[in-house]
Design a protein around this motif. Sequence first.
Motif, short mmCIF file in Angstrom:
data_model
loop_
_atom_site.label_atom_id
_atom_site.label_comp_id
_atom_site.label_asym_id
_atom_site.label_seq_id
_atom_site.Cartn_x
_atom_site.Cartn_y
_atom_site.Cartn_z
N ALA A 1 0.76 -1.27 0.02
CA ALA A 1 -0.09 0.03 -0.04
C ALA A 1 0.83 1.27 0.10
CB ALA A 1 -0.93 0.12 1.18
N GLN A 2 1.99 1.08 0.68
CA GLN A 2 2.91 2.62 0.58
C GLN A 2 3.70 2.67 -0.70
OE1 GLN A 2 5.41 2.75 4.19
NE2 GLN A 2 3.91 1.63 5.56
N ALA B 1 1.22 4.16 -2.89
CA ALA B 1 1.18 5.77 -2.69
C ALA B 1 2.17 6.32 -3.08
CB ALA B 1 0.76 5.85 -1.28
N ASP C 1 2.26 6.62 -7.06
CA ASP C 1 1.13 7.50 -7.43
C ASP C 1 1.51 9.03 -7.23
OD1 ASP C 1 -0.42 5.50 -7.85
OD2 ASP C 1 -1.64 5.47 -6.20
N TYR C 2 2.26 9.16 -6.13
CA TYR C 2 2.62 10.79 -5.77
C TYR C 2 3.76 11.14 -7.02
CZ TYR C 2 3.12 14.86 -2.97
OH TYR C 2 2.82 16.15 -2.16
N ALA D 1 2.06 11.20 -10.29
CA ALA D 1 1.25 12.38 -10.28
C ALA D 1 1.88 13.74 -10.76
CB ALA D 1 0.15 12.81 -8.98
N ILE D 2 3.13 13.87 -10.34
CA ILE D 2 3.73 14.99 -10.79
C ILE D 2 4.33 14.83 -12.24
CG2 ILE D 2 5.66 16.58 -10.00
CD1 ILE D 2 5.29 15.74 -7.32
N ASN E 1 1.58 14.81 -14.78
CA ASN E 1 0.79 16.04 -15.15
C ASN E 1 1.44 17.52 -14.72
OD1 ASN E 1 -1.49 14.25 -14.93
ND2 ASN E 1 -1.44 14.13 -12.97
N ASP F 1 4.74 22.13 -7.73
CA ASP F 1 5.31 21.06 -7.99
C ASP F 1 6.72 21.10 -7.71
OD1 ASP F 1 2.99 19.77 -8.78
OD2 ASP F 1 3.35 20.10 -10.99
N ALA G 1 8.12 22.33 -5.17
CA ALA G 1 7.88 22.13 -3.79
C ALA G 1 7.67 20.69 -3.32
CB ALA G 1 7.08 23.24 -3.06
N SER G 2 6.62 20.30 -4.14
CA SER G 2 6.24 19.05 -4.00
C SER G 2 6.98 18.02 -4.43
CB SER G 2 4.89 18.93 -4.77
OG SER G 2 3.72 17.64 -4.14
N SER H 1 9.87 17.76 -1.72
CA SER H 1 9.36 17.36 -0.24
C SER H 1 9.07 15.73 -0.62
CB SER H 1 7.87 17.72 -0.07
OG SER H 1 7.93 19.35 0.34
N ASN I 1 12.68 14.40 -0.29
CA ASN I 1 12.80 14.42 1.37
C ASN I 1 12.30 13.14 2.02
OD1 ASN I 1 14.74 16.54 2.46
ND2 ASN I 1 13.61 17.49 0.94
N LEU I 2 11.09 12.59 1.32
CA LEU I 2 10.45 11.47 1.94
C LEU I 2 11.44 10.18 1.48
CD1 LEU I 2 6.94 10.10 1.64
CD2 LEU I 2 8.83 8.73 1.27
#
Lengths: 189, 189, 189, 189, 189, 189
Positions: free
Chosen positions: A42-43, A46, A49-50, A53-54, A57, A152, A154-155, A158, A161-162
């Motif tokens: 599940a991680q 996610a 997907d993140y 998503a960037i 798009n 984006d 910043a996203s 971030s 950084n994860l």
Amino acid sequence: MTRFPVPDVEELPEDLTERIEYERERAGFVPNVFLAYAYKPAQFRAFFDYYDAIKDNSPLAREEIEMIIVATSGANDCLYCVVAHGALARIYAEDPYLAEQLATNHRTANISDQHEAMCDVAVKLTERPTEITESDIERLRDHGFSMEEIWDIASLTSLFNLSNRMAHFADWRPNEEFYQLGRDQDARE
Amino acid sequence: MTRFPVPDVEELPEDLTERIEYERERAGFVPNVFLAYAYKPAQFRAFFDYYDAIKDNSPLAREEIEMIIVATSGANDCLYCVVAHGALARIYAEDPYLAEQLATNHRTANISDQHEAMCDVAVKLTERPTEITESDIERLRDHGFSMEEIWDIASLTSLFNLSNRMAHFADWRPNEEFYQLGRDQDARE
Amino acid sequence: MTRFPVPDVEELPEDLTERIEYERERAGFVPNVFLAYAYKPAQFRAFFDYYDAIKDNSPLAREEIEMIIVATSGANDCLYCVVAHGALARIYAEDPYLAEQLATNHRTANISDQHEAMCDVAVKLTERPTEITESDIERLRDHGFSMEEIWDIASLTSLFNLSNRMAHFADWRPNEEFYQLGRDQDARE
Amino acid sequence: MTRFPVPDVEELPEDLTERIEYERERAGFVPNVFLAYAYKPAQFRAFFDYYDAIKDNSPLAREEIEMIIVATSGANDCLYCVVAHGALARIYAEDPYLAEQLATNHRTANISDQHEAMCDVAVKLTERPTEITESDIERLRDHGFSMEEIWDIASLTSLFNLSNRMAHFADWRPNEEFYQLGRDQDARE
Amino acid sequence: MTRFPVPDVEELPEDLTERIEYERERAGFVPNVFLAYAYKPAQFRAFFDYYDAIKDNSPLAREEIEMIIVATSGANDCLYCVVAHGALARIYAEDPYLAEQLATNHRTANISDQHEAMCDVAVKLTERPTEITESDIERLRDHGFSMEEIWDIASLTSLFNLSNRMAHFADWRPNEEFYQLGRDQDARE
Amino acid sequence: MTRFPVPDVEELPEDLTERIEYERERAGFVPNVFLAYAYKPAQFRAFFDYYDAIKDNSPLAREEIEMIIVATSGANDCLYCVVAHGALARIYAEDPYLAEQLATNHRTANISDQHEAMCDVAVKLTERPTEITESDIERLRDHGFSMEEIWDIASLTSLFNLSNRMAHFADWRPNEEFYQLGRDQDARE
């Protein structure tokens, strides 16, 4: 390859197996991060997907996406992301010298002023996030970035950084194939 | 509330609207992060999927999840997450004093040795990720955490290194309701 | 290539011209540092005499010399030395993956415990010189280094704390040829 | 006096013996660094050649040379260089108060604006070399320094980033004679 | 409550007993710091005299005094002072949200520009005292503070750099009563 | 001498005038800090009461008191306190070399292991107060310090974290007389 168990690809949920096979076909090998993250399906979903998503798009160019990732990962001393996304930065920017430049010190990279401002903000948000002010957003606007692009930048910073922290914690190491990818070309300029 | 545009809830994709309504019913108000992240629906989904993946499946207790988040967000000086997840930490740990303790300095929190080790590793991974070594994982194992729990400690810490940076960059501010939540109870001990 | 004037090679003192020609023959190009340092011939001589004094006389293996330089220069974010000596590290260690590993984070390099201790001390002396104690010397002795080798580990690290600063100050950039050198080989293991 | 063996002066190569005798005659004692560095004669020669190259040829005044060294060594907390070059700074600047001022905090030294800018750049290059930009060079030019002087400010700072690290690593201690030298005079102003 | 012996209140010098009883009557409980500091009566007197000297005579408003203390103590991660003076900040500023805002990150507090400048200087003097320059004093003057107020901003910040360190060293913990004080009110705006 | 007004000694409250005259008679000059602090008489009294409370009552030797102050002030780069208390350290320890050693780097001072531990704790409490743990107190106990002495080590360190910040903020400069005091003696050993 990592401090945590690596699951058997065949026993993974079907969507993960498919993604892994897709990556194998595309790159010729399975980047280790896909196997390592599959410890927690599940991680895995996610996280990718993140990133997707960037990647899929964003009004940012793909080369800009990889430049932000390499500058961020260099600031965090993350070998996995520097090497894996360094390869992508070379390929998408068509510049065989870019990865070491961004990872070591984006201030001495052979990039435009616009891209230097973009990397400056990414590295500041990585290293001194409490010091971000309105003036950083304004600086990016002055260099022509739209609010969607600024979000984006910043996203992505971030998000890595994860992933830089996951790579440090789980001790992920890059596939050897990444080191040489994208070096056999002329630089853009 | 933020430096970026906040979309009209009614014009959002249906799954986002539903999630936002669910949060409103549950808490009595819509936490600002749900409105702010909706600027980019695909990123909204991925972020909350990641958080839900841990919250709903982790062998960690819910109070442990919130403790990790508050300690991490305190280390990153992130007001939104300290206040919003501080409220959740008070509620799930049934301890009205816990949030300030963890956010200010987890070393002076009134928590068990096991939870102090957990917070130590979260703060180290936040502040000095390159210095994580095998010995940090061993320390957590010695305190009784399973490998799945240890992964989730790192994964949550990493996820809030993402969201703390988004909050700093976009200047998210917590709803006033959070400040008082969970204070009207006796401490556990 | 640099913020300072670059002298005409033909007008340099003969020993500098000869050294520059020797480098050109050996590498196929003149590394930029030789041209940049020639702005001050007496300093050029002293710097390369120091480097040669270690390179030609040290009981350290040549690959160890270059590993120390790359780890130190990575800690100092010095692009010139990371790229130029990264090439030498690949060549002398016969390992195409070593440079990025040492420059990004020597702790995740694929090196022996002895070499990890060596790089640990180099990076500590670079970043936190006041914290060096007798125990650092003892650790190197325990890994089998002689006192002469330990002196040279410190001396090389110190010398590149000099040259990394000159490179930052004068904004030296590496020749493009260095980026690809030593990549066309199999790794040692 | 040091963590490494100190060679017998009489068994050293003749040029080293001569230099050591010259220093003894000039100062009335042999500064410990000459004995300590003699452990490696070729490095001894290169180090002092570098220092002499600046000392004997620089357009900087001798007092400026020693001011840069003391400010740099103070930033690096290096006792040997603070005490030994602090004595030289007192003597050449004819100011008995200068050494403590520069070593503790050059911003509170009783020096000209030009010399404060010079020390600012030396300390910045010492502590945060990646942050040096064109504007630092421009600031020095605005204070009247020539490009040759600016190079030497950087070169001296870099050289003492080398020697401060050797002093920390080898644990060099200053001769007691240095502490009192140059104190028996009136200050310049 | 502390790592040091806590004296019996009845055996203390009379002025200390009186002060402690005064605090008990006023607050309904004896703040732990009064018991802890009584280990050394002469230091108890001097510390509270210093605090009273500012509290009773300063042209700063009482809410400003407590804001400076909470921002300083947050920067120093001091739980005792964040919680005890956070309560006073809520009470005197009549703002139930102020304490977490100032302690976590004064830059995201809901305060005036004048008070943000005041807290900026307090945090800078706490974290980077050597970097204070004339321009910091000028910035406060430009925001309307008098020289007497500016002195007191610095003096309070300095005093709590003393008491934050005592609290860390002696491991003082706040009374539970402080956590809830001042929360049952509407915010000023 | 300072950024704030210096009051006329004759117009000060009588106890301040007396103290200032006492200092003048004792030292032969009025240390600048007495004039500068007199801008706020109640704070003057409280500060010197605190210092006197330790100086006059502590089981620590006077030379130990001054050693702690110089090590702390060196860590904070405070010229006033390094120079003024450096003179006192030389006098009370009867060691003309001690001040520079402690101010530059107490680890290379010629002091006993007990005094090195004392200075280590003072510098740690100054630079990284949140990292103080029970083990620091235990280390001091193992070196023979009593609990009262340990409190005073912390209390003095904390007090000079106050005064170092006042000196930086108000830009206090030491009287020239301090620089030479206590140098005309033989070292203890």
